[in-house]
Design a protein around this motif. Structure first.
Motif, short mmCIF file in Angstrom:
data_model
loop_
_atom_site.label_atom_id
_atom_site.label_comp_id
_atom_site.label_asym_id
_atom_site.label_seq_id
_atom_site.Cartn_x
_atom_site.Cartn_y
_atom_site.Cartn_z
N SER A 183 18.40 9.08 2.54
CA SER A 183 17.05 9.29 1.98
C SER A 183 16.27 7.99 2.01
O SER A 183 16.84 6.90 1.95
CB SER A 183 17.15 9.78 0.53
OG SER A 183 17.83 11.01 0.45
N TRP A 184 14.97 8.13 2.12
CA TRP A 184 14.06 7.00 1.99
C TRP A 184 12.70 7.55 1.58
O TRP A 184 12.51 8.77 1.49
CB TRP A 184 13.99 6.20 3.29
CG TRP A 184 13.23 6.86 4.41
CD1 TRP A 184 11.93 6.67 4.76
CD2 TRP A 184 13.75 7.85 5.34
NE1 TRP A 184 11.59 7.45 5.84
CE2 TRP A 184 12.68 8.18 6.21
CE3 TRP A 184 14.97 8.46 5.50
CZ2 TRP A 184 12.83 9.11 7.23
CZ3 TRP A 184 15.11 9.39 6.52
CH2 TRP A 184 14.05 9.71 7.36
N ALA A 185 11.77 6.68 1.31
CA ALA A 185 10.46 7.14 0.83
C ALA A 185 9.34 6.25 1.36
O ALA A 185 9.56 5.09 1.71
CB ALA A 185 10.44 7.17 -0.69
N THR A 186 8.16 6.83 1.40
CA THR A 186 6.93 6.09 1.65
C THR A 186 5.93 6.49 0.57
O THR A 186 6.08 7.54 -0.06
CB THR A 186 6.34 6.40 3.04
OG1 THR A 186 6.01 7.80 3.10
CG2 THR A 186 7.32 6.06 4.15
N TYR A 187 4.93 5.66 0.34
CA TYR A 187 3.92 6.02 -0.65
C TYR A 187 2.58 5.39 -0.28
O TYR A 187 2.50 4.43 0.49
CB TYR A 187 4.35 5.56 -2.05
CG TYR A 187 4.42 4.06 -2.25
CD1 TYR A 187 3.30 3.32 -2.64
CD2 TYR A 187 5.62 3.38 -2.03
CE1 TYR A 187 3.38 1.95 -2.80
CE2 TYR A 187 5.70 2.01 -2.19
CZ TYR A 187 4.57 1.29 -2.58
OH TYR A 187 4.65 -0.07 -2.74
N SER A 188 1.53 5.98 -0.82
CA SER A 188 0.18 5.44 -0.66
C SER A 188 -0.52 5.57 -2.01
O SER A 188 -0.20 6.43 -2.82
CB SER A 188 -0.60 6.22 0.41
OG SER A 188 -0.66 7.60 0.08
N GLY A 189 -1.46 4.70 -2.24
CA GLY A 189 -2.14 4.71 -3.52
C GLY A 189 -1.78 3.47 -4.31
O GLY A 189 -1.40 2.43 -3.75
N ASP A 190 -1.90 3.54 -5.61
CA ASP A 190 -1.65 2.40 -6.49
C ASP A 190 -0.15 2.25 -6.71
O ASP A 190 0.49 3.13 -7.29
CB ASP A 190 -2.36 2.63 -7.83
CG ASP A 190 -2.48 1.34 -8.62
OD1 ASP A 190 -1.49 0.59 -8.67
OD2 ASP A 190 -3.56 1.10 -9.20
N ASP A 191 0.42 1.13 -6.25
CA ASP A 191 1.88 0.97 -6.36
C ASP A 191 2.35 0.80 -7.79
O ASP A 191 3.55 0.88 -8.08
CB ASP A 191 2.38 -0.18 -5.49
CG ASP A 191 1.90 -1.55 -5.98
OD1 ASP A 191 1.09 -1.59 -6.92
OD2 ASP A 191 2.35 -2.55 -5.40
N ARG A 192 1.40 0.56 -8.73
CA ARG A 192 1.81 0.48 -10.14
C ARG A 192 2.25 1.84 -10.67
O ARG A 192 2.90 1.94 -11.70
CB ARG A 192 0.66 -0.07 -10.99
CG ARG A 192 0.33 -1.53 -10.72
CD ARG A 192 -0.86 -1.97 -11.53
NE ARG A 192 -2.07 -1.23 -11.15
CZ ARG A 192 -3.24 -1.33 -11.80
NH1 ARG A 192 -3.35 -2.11 -12.85
NH2 ARG A 192 -4.30 -0.63 -11.39
N ALA A 193 1.90 2.90 -9.99
CA ALA A 193 2.21 4.25 -10.47
C ALA A 193 3.63 4.67 -10.11
O ALA A 193 4.17 5.58 -10.74
CB ALA A 193 1.21 5.25 -9.88
N ILE A 194 4.26 4.02 -9.13
CA ILE A 194 5.56 4.53 -8.67
C ILE A 194 6.69 4.06 -9.58
O ILE A 194 6.64 2.98 -10.18
CB ILE A 194 5.85 4.11 -7.20
CG1 ILE A 194 5.99 2.59 -7.07
CG2 ILE A 194 4.78 4.65 -6.28
CD1 ILE A 194 6.42 2.14 -5.71
N SER A 195 7.73 4.91 -9.66
CA SER A 195 8.89 4.62 -10.51
C SER A 195 9.81 3.62 -9.82
O SER A 195 9.68 3.34 -8.61
CB SER A 195 9.66 5.92 -10.79
OG SER A 195 10.18 6.44 -9.57
#
Length: 423
Positions: free
Chosen positions: A370-382
């Motif tokens: 498993s892996w992940a990507t994200y977009s947006g405000d990185d302060r929101a991610i766990s």
């Protein structure tokens, strides 16, 4: 006033007793009492001994160990009395075991710290007994019983009975080292009882060897390797080397892909001079190609988005935090793959061509990442999402590797089965 003092002392004693139940030695004494009530007197002695090593003045354990030790000795001596009048052939094995238990109990008592009564300081003495001469006699008798049994069985021509004869001589040596000529007799019978076996390459009916490395060779090589690494497994088992097997197969113009039927395998076995052959077939190999799934989710968190100045009621300028919600879009990827192998094998007597053992096998190997990507405000991610994102894209093993993993599981299983069979 005197009555009040007595009540205080009584209550204090109860309090101390209650406290001891929460200590290590208190728990051990409670455990020992339960064992004693269940008739497990040996365990009660050992648990009390552990408690007294921690606290030699713990009177509850002092009293219990005396009762437990006495009951344990009476029980073992009763067993010995019954065994001495028994006509059971190998009763001396049990007699030795009883004396071993008694010796261990007595040693436990002898190794206790000095025990004194808390109230008077008087030394507590627990009388022990030396059973060394009795156990020496019992071991001699046990060794002689197994030695004579080995001699009796040695006259048989049956391979399994010869093996049992060797085991009897070995057991005699277990009771008394260098007992008579048991070592020489054991080795003679061990050599006479050795089972010579050839493991043939498995027939791959799936023909996946055209696409991947030959699975049958992986299984055969690993089975032989696993067995040869275990000294206890080769006590009564000798495997023909792969080189010798290939030489005979080439001389007989047999296919190296393992396509050889049972009758041909028996002929090869006769040429090799083995007692038994193991041959098998792979009937199914299923590979699930890698699949990647996506799970899209939004993660939100309330954080400090800015700070502002304000004047409080006293006219002082201060700074306060302004909170707001931030958001990020997260995509979690999961990639999977798997392989499954099915088949069967037989162990055949070369002389009679009779199947002695038949079994099927099925093993499964799987892998997922498993892996992940994200977009947006990185302060929101766990935290967990952040760790997944650090990994970057992950790969799973290729199909051939997954098949090999399943094949190695099969090799381990078959090797264990053969070792149990040959012991």
């Amino acid at each position: 006033m005197k009555l009040v003092k007595l009540i205080v002392v009584f209550v204090f004693s109860l309090w101390l007793a209650g406290c001891s139940a929460f200590t290590a030695y208190g728990r051990l004494e409670k455990q020992a009492r339960k064992a004693y009530q269940n008739g497990n007197y040996d365990q009660a002695v050992y648990d009390c001994a552990y408690a007294l090593r921690i606290n030699p003045t713990y009177d509850a354990a002092q009293f219990l160990i005396q009762d437990s030790f006495k009951a344990a000795v009476i029980e073992h001596e009763s067993h010995l009395k019954n065994l001495s009048s028994s006509t059971e052939k190998f009763r001396w094995d049990k007699i030795v075991s009883e004396y071993n238990d008694l010796i261990r109990l007595n040693q436990t008592i002898e190794q206790l710290p000095s025990l004194r009564l808390k109230a008077t300081g008087e030394l507590i003495e627990i009388e022990t007994t030396d059973y060394s001469s009795q156990i020496d006699t019992a071991k001699q008798m046990a060794a002689e019983t197994h030695y004579e049994e080995g001699v009796t069985l040695s006259s048989s021509d049956d391979l399994k009975i010869k093996k049992q004869a060797a085991k009897e001589f070995k057991m005699a040596l277990g009771f008394v080292s260098e007992y008579r000529d048991a070592s020489e007799k054991y080795e003679k019978m061990r050599l006479a009882a050795i089972l010579r076996m050839a493991i043939m390459p498995f027939e791959d009916k799936t023909e996946t060897w055209r696409k991947y490395s030959p699975v049958s060779e992986v299984i055969m090589d690993d089975v032989i390797s696993y067995i040869l690494r275990d000294d206890s497994a080769t006590e009564f088992l000798e495997l023909v080397s792969r080189e010798r097997l290939q030489q005979v197969m080439q001389e007989q113009a047999l296919s190296q892909s393992g396509i050889i039927d049972e009758s041909m395998a028996v002929e090869v076995g006769k040429i090799l001079g083995v007692n038994e052959i193991l041959s098998g077939k792979i009937t199914q190999i299923i590979v699930s190609p890698e699949q990647t799934t996506r799970n899209v989710r939004n993660e939100k968190k309330r954080v400090v988005i800015r700070r502002e100045k304000y004047v409080d009621d006293e006219g002082k300028e201060k700074v306060r935090k302004i909170y707001g919600e931030v958001e990020a879009k997260v995509i979690v990827f999961k990639r999977t793959t798997s392989a499954r192998i099915r088949g069967s094998y037989n162990i055949v007597d070369v002389e009679t061509a009779r199947i002695l053992k038949s079994d099927s096998f099925e093993e499964f190997s799987s892998s997922n990442v498993s892996w992940a990507t994200y977009s947006g405000d990185d302060r929101a991610i766990s935290y967990s999402t952040r760790e997944l994102a650090k990994k970057g894209e992950q790969r799973v093993p290729i199909e051939g590797e997954m098949i090999n993993r399943a094949a190695k599981k099969i090799s381990t299983s078959i090797a264990k089965s053969i070792k149990d069979y040959a012991r």
